[in-house]
Structure formats: C-alpha cells, structure tokens
Design an enzyme around this catalytic site. Structure first.
Site, mmCIF file in Angstrom:
data_model
loop_
_atom_site.group_PDB
_atom_site.id
_atom_site.type_symbol
_atom_site.label_atom_id
_atom_site.label_comp_id
_atom_site.label_asym_id
_atom_site.label_seq_id
_atom_site.Cartn_x
_atom_site.Cartn_y
_atom_site.Cartn_z
ATOM 1 N N GLU A 56 8.219 2.283 3.747
ATOM 2 C CA GLU A 56 6.901 1.648 3.698
ATOM 3 C C GLU A 56 6.826 0.819 2.409
ATOM 4 O OE1 GLU A 56 3.587 4.229 4.631
ATOM 5 O OE2 GLU A 56 2.124 2.604 4.526
ATOM 6 N N TYR A 73 -4.421 10.376 -0.769
ATOM 7 C CA TYR A 73 -4.253 10.185 -2.215
ATOM 8 C C TYR A 73 -5.146 11.114 -3.021
ATOM 9 C CZ TYR A 73 -1.814 5.718 -1.270
ATOM 10 O OH TYR A 73 -0.957 4.732 -0.875
ATOM 11 N N ASP A 121 -3.813 -1.378 1.482
ATOM 12 C CA ASP A 121 -3.023 -0.580 0.542
ATOM 13 C C ASP A 121 -1.523 -0.692 0.770
ATOM 14 O OD1 ASP A 121 -2.727 1.509 -1.476
ATOM 15 O OD2 ASP A 121 -2.132 2.799 0.199
ATOM 16 N N ASP A 181 -0.662 0.118 6.255
ATOM 17 C CA ASP A 181 -1.877 0.389 7.031
ATOM 18 C C ASP A 181 -2.956 -0.635 6.679
ATOM 19 O OD1 ASP A 181 -2.390 1.096 4.451
ATOM 20 O OD2 ASP A 181 -3.302 3.039 4.898
#
Ligand SMILES: *[C@@H]1O[C@H](CO)[C@@H](O)[C@H](O)[C@H]1NC(C)=O
Ligand SMILES: *[C@@H]1O[C@H](CO)[C@@H](O)[C@H](O)[C@H]1NC(C)=O
Ligand SMILES: *[C@@H]1O[C@H](CO)[C@@H](O)[C@H](O)[C@H]1NC(C)=O
Length: 450
Positions: A427, A224, A72, A75
């Site tokens: 990120e 999420y 994703d 990670d």
C-alpha cells in the site's frame, strides 16, 4: 596484468557503490503522488489528470464545508492525524532543505502540496475549540473497492472538542500550521498569518483540554490508535516556538517532557524523535542532540537488517519507517553529529528504496517497480468501465501508474510480492512519502543526486 585486473575490479566496485540515482526525479515524482491523493475539487493545473473531482459533499455535522484535503492511503478516508503529520514533515523539509527542492525545481509544487493540506485544516477548524478529525469512516469506506470519484457510501465527519478532546491531533495540526506559516511567510504574509492564528488556537485547545483523539471517537480505532499526546504537545510547542520565538512555548516543552513515558523514534504516532532534533537546533541545548545521536547510533549499529542491508524496524511500511529514522539522523548530521556516518547510511537506505536491489519501490521510477499497488483509484480503469472487487482481485497491472508513490516495502528477508491485496507491503500513504521525500531532498542538497 594481474594488477591491472585488480585495479579494474576495484574501480568497478567503487563505481558500483557510488553509482548515483537521479534523486531529483524521485522528488519530482513524489510530488505527483500528492496530486493523486487529492480529494475535493481539483484545480486547473492538476497534472495527474486521471484523477477528477471527488467527495464534493464532505461536510461537518452542522453542514460545514469539509471538501478538500488528502485521501490517506489506498482508501478514501481523510484521516486528520496522518494528514497533519504529512504536512508538518513536508513543511519541515522545505524549510530546512530548500536548496534540495530548488535543485529539483519543485519548490512551487511542494508549496502547493502543503497548501492542499493547510487549506483543508482551516476549513476543519470550525471554531477555536472544535476541529474535525476525520471525514469518512474507516469501517464503512474499507468495505468498498470503488473510485474516489464514485463514492456513494456514507461519509461521516468526526470532531474533537472540549468534552471529547484530542491533544495529539490538535497539537500535531498546530505543528503543521506553524511550520507552514514559516513556509509561506515570505510568499504570502496574509495567508501565513491566518495559519499562525489557527496554529496558536489549536495548540491552546490541545494544551488546555487533554486527551487522546482515539478516546474521543471510536471510528479511528479501525486504523490509527494513538499511543499518547505528550509527544505531540512537545512537538507542537517546539514548532510554535520556532514560528513565534515566544518562550512560553519552551516552558510547555520543559513542563511536559518529564511526563512522557517511553517514547522513541519519529512516525505518525511518535513525535519525540523529531522534537528532540528540532529542539537541539532551536535551543542549542546539548541534551537533545545527545539523545538523538544515541538513538541514531544505536539504530544504525544494532537494529536488525535485511540480508541486503535495509535497516528493518517494522513489517508494515518498512521503508517509510526507515526513512523517518534517516530523516532524524540527517537533521542531527546537519547539527554536527556523526555527519559522514549518518549521511552515508541515509544514502544507502534510500538507494535500497529506489533501486540498489534491482527493484525500485517507488512507482514509476526506474525500470522495475510495483505495478499492483494497493490503491483503489490507480487500480480502477477509466469510466465508464466498472470498478469493484474484480479490480482488487485482478492480477492485471493497475491501469494508472501511481507515479512517485513509495510502497510499504519488503519484509525482514527482503521478501516482497507485487500483489494488490497485500496492504502491509504494497500500500502507499501520504505520510510514507513525506519523510522519504525529505530525506531525498536532503541528499540532493548534499550533492548526492546523479
Ligand atoms: C464533541 O465531540 C464528540 C466526539 O466526536 C461528539 O460525539 C459530540 O457530539 C461533540 N459535541 C458537540 C457539542 O458537538
Ligand atoms: C494571499 O493569501 C490570501 C489569504 O488566503 C488570499 O486571499 C490572497 O489571494 C493571496 N495572495 C496571493 C497573491 O496569492
Ligand atoms: C485500537 O484500540 C482498540 C481498543 O481501544 C482495539 O480494539 C483496536 O483493535 C485498535 N486498533 C488498532 C489498529 O490497533
């Protein structure tokens, strides 16, 4: 003398304001980022060679092969809802802005990026009403700082089914597969038809078994949560209507639309902004375009901006959030709504992201860009060197350049620090790049690339 000076100054300002960026290079690099996010067995033509095969034991609860797909973000969890949204957006962009992709020479690369996702969705859709939603636990995976190639922690797989449904997830994946069907139908009709069959089944599953995937299993709540599924039911139906021309799907749109609560915008959780402008195009019904136009006008005129002009909507992932807004407005522009205004704004916003402040938020693009991206794979030196929390805390640049990745981006005052621990601003994610690269491809198509 004075006049010449003023003219020269005016010319300088003009040149500075219209100075183009090489969007084609941005687009080419964005596709490399997708290669860096690949999980599973890598193909022979993999260009990001510091990534290797990984997570080859990803399996369903009955041993089904769930290798492949995308990690994703920084990670190593394969979050299905974000992955399917990424693929829908990539496919939408390639379908409607192929000229931009062609000009950059990346049509084939983009098809590969889409297929890397769709191949995985086909595996994850193990039977009509059973779909694997996620592989890897957010809670477990996030306790480690290791290479994807060295994952040894438990990687559970989570499903949705008739007793624990996920209409949002299943309808989004149906959208991804229907849009990808359209991408592949003239490339490989056999493959395309397989995608369409799964799209129809997944939509049917989503429509008949209502529920949020967030309620189906607990692990995804780390990261999420979904706010609802009605928007995905509309969005998925719109894509299936586009793919099949079967008007039944439009009746689903009309049936579900009045039940939506407050939905606005376009992002991994909110699909109504995308659905409106897609339905405007497919049906010609002016109510959809009016809604999009009002939304874009309001955001462009009234939304908070940073001092340097970024439309600022969210602290976490500020750039991708704005890119999605711009994507919707460019789609509206293509249908004749305030075209000049929306296109000029989109260019300005993208230029902010790629360098107009003196810094590019796209890794490997321009002369100054993030060096300490929050990304486990990029932060790890090549084996046999160890990789653990020492690399996370290190102030050294990432040993690997995560080329093409758009980082989260600045805060409300254009504030940004290139530090690895800052996952809010530094990120990356597959769905950050998909909306962004669609806007970039559209700008190339419009002739705005240097
Ligand atoms: C249905 O999905 C839920 C949630 O993932 C899971 O706990 C359950 O075991 C599944 N049911 C079957 C029969 O596999
Ligand atoms: C077309 O797709 C099918 C189904 O995935 C595959 O078996 C076949 O090899 C593909 N054909 C080509 C020419 O790639
Ligand atoms: C998701 O919702 C749960 C409650 O159902 C909450 O505990 C959790 O913090 C939420 N996670 C996120 C990322 O918002």
């Amino acid at each position: 003398m004075k006049l010449i000076f003023v003219l020269a100054l005016a010319l300088h300002v003009y040149v500075t304001n219209t100075a183009g960026y090489n969007y084609k290079e941005v687009l080419q690099k964005s596709l490399l980022f997708y290669e860096a996010q690949r999980s599973g067995k890598l193909p022979a033509d993999q260009r990001v060679t510091w990534r290797k095969d990984s997570a080859l034991n990803d399996k369903g609860v009955n041993g089904e092969d769930l290798t492949g797909g995308y990690y994703d973000a920084g990670d190593c969890v394969k979050f299905g809802f974000q992955m399917s949204f990424t693929v829908t957006v990539l496919a939408w962009g390639l379908l409607d802005h192929e000229a931009g992709y062609k000009a950059a020479g990346v049509v084939e690369d983009t098809r590969k990026a889409i297929k890397w996702g769709t191949d995985y969705f086909l595996k994850a859709h193990v039977s009509e009403n059973v779909f694997y939603a996620q592989v890897g636990s957010g809670y477990i995976d996030h306790q480690y700082w290791v290479r994807p190639e060295d994952l040894t922690m438990e990687r559970p797989a989570y499903m949705v089914n008739v007793t624990n449904p996920g209409s949002d997830l299943a309808a989004e994946t149906a959208a991804a597969l229907a849009a990808s069907y359209l991408v592949f139908k003239d490339v490989n009709a056999t493959y395309a038809n397989i995608l369409l069959t799964h799209a129809k089944q997944l939509y049917n599953f989503a429509y008949k078994n209502r529920g949020k995937y967030t309620d189906a299993f607990a692990d995804v709540r780390c990261c999420y949560n979904s706010s609802g599924y009605e928007d995905e039911l509309i969005w998925g139906a719109a894509w299936l209507y586009r793919a099949t021309k079967d008007k039944t799907y439009l009746t689903y749109v009309e049936e579900v639309y009045p039940t939506i609560q407050y939905y606005i915008g376009f992002n991994w959780d909110q699909k109504i902004g995308g659905a409106d402008v897609l339905l405007a195009k497919l049906t010609g019904d002016s109510k959809y375009l009016t809604k999009t136009k009002n939304y874009c006008d309001n955001m462009i005129e009234n939304q908070q901006r940073t001092p340097k002009g970024l439309i600022f909507i969210a602290e976490w992932g500020s750039l991708m959030t704005t890119a999605y807004l711009m994507e919707i407005c460019l789609e509206a522009a293509a249908l004749g709504a305030n075209a000049e205004k929306y296109r000029a704004e989109a260019k300005k916003q993208i230029d902010y992201m790629v360098g107009s402040t003196g810094f590019s938020y796209v890794v490997g693009f321009g002369s100054k860009y993030p060096l300490h991206v929050h990304h486990r794979a990029a932060s790890c030196p090549n084996p046999p060197a160890k990789c653990d929390w020492t690399q996370f805390s290190s102030t050294e640049p990432n040993p690997h350049v995560l080329t093409g990745a758009l980082v989260g981006g600045p805060g409300a005052d254009d504030d940004y620090t290139d530090v690895r621990s800052d996952y809010v601003h530094n990120e990356v994610a597959t769905y950050y790049n998909s909306g962004f690269q669609t806007v970039v491809a559209t700008l190339i198509e419009l002739g705005y690339s240097d």
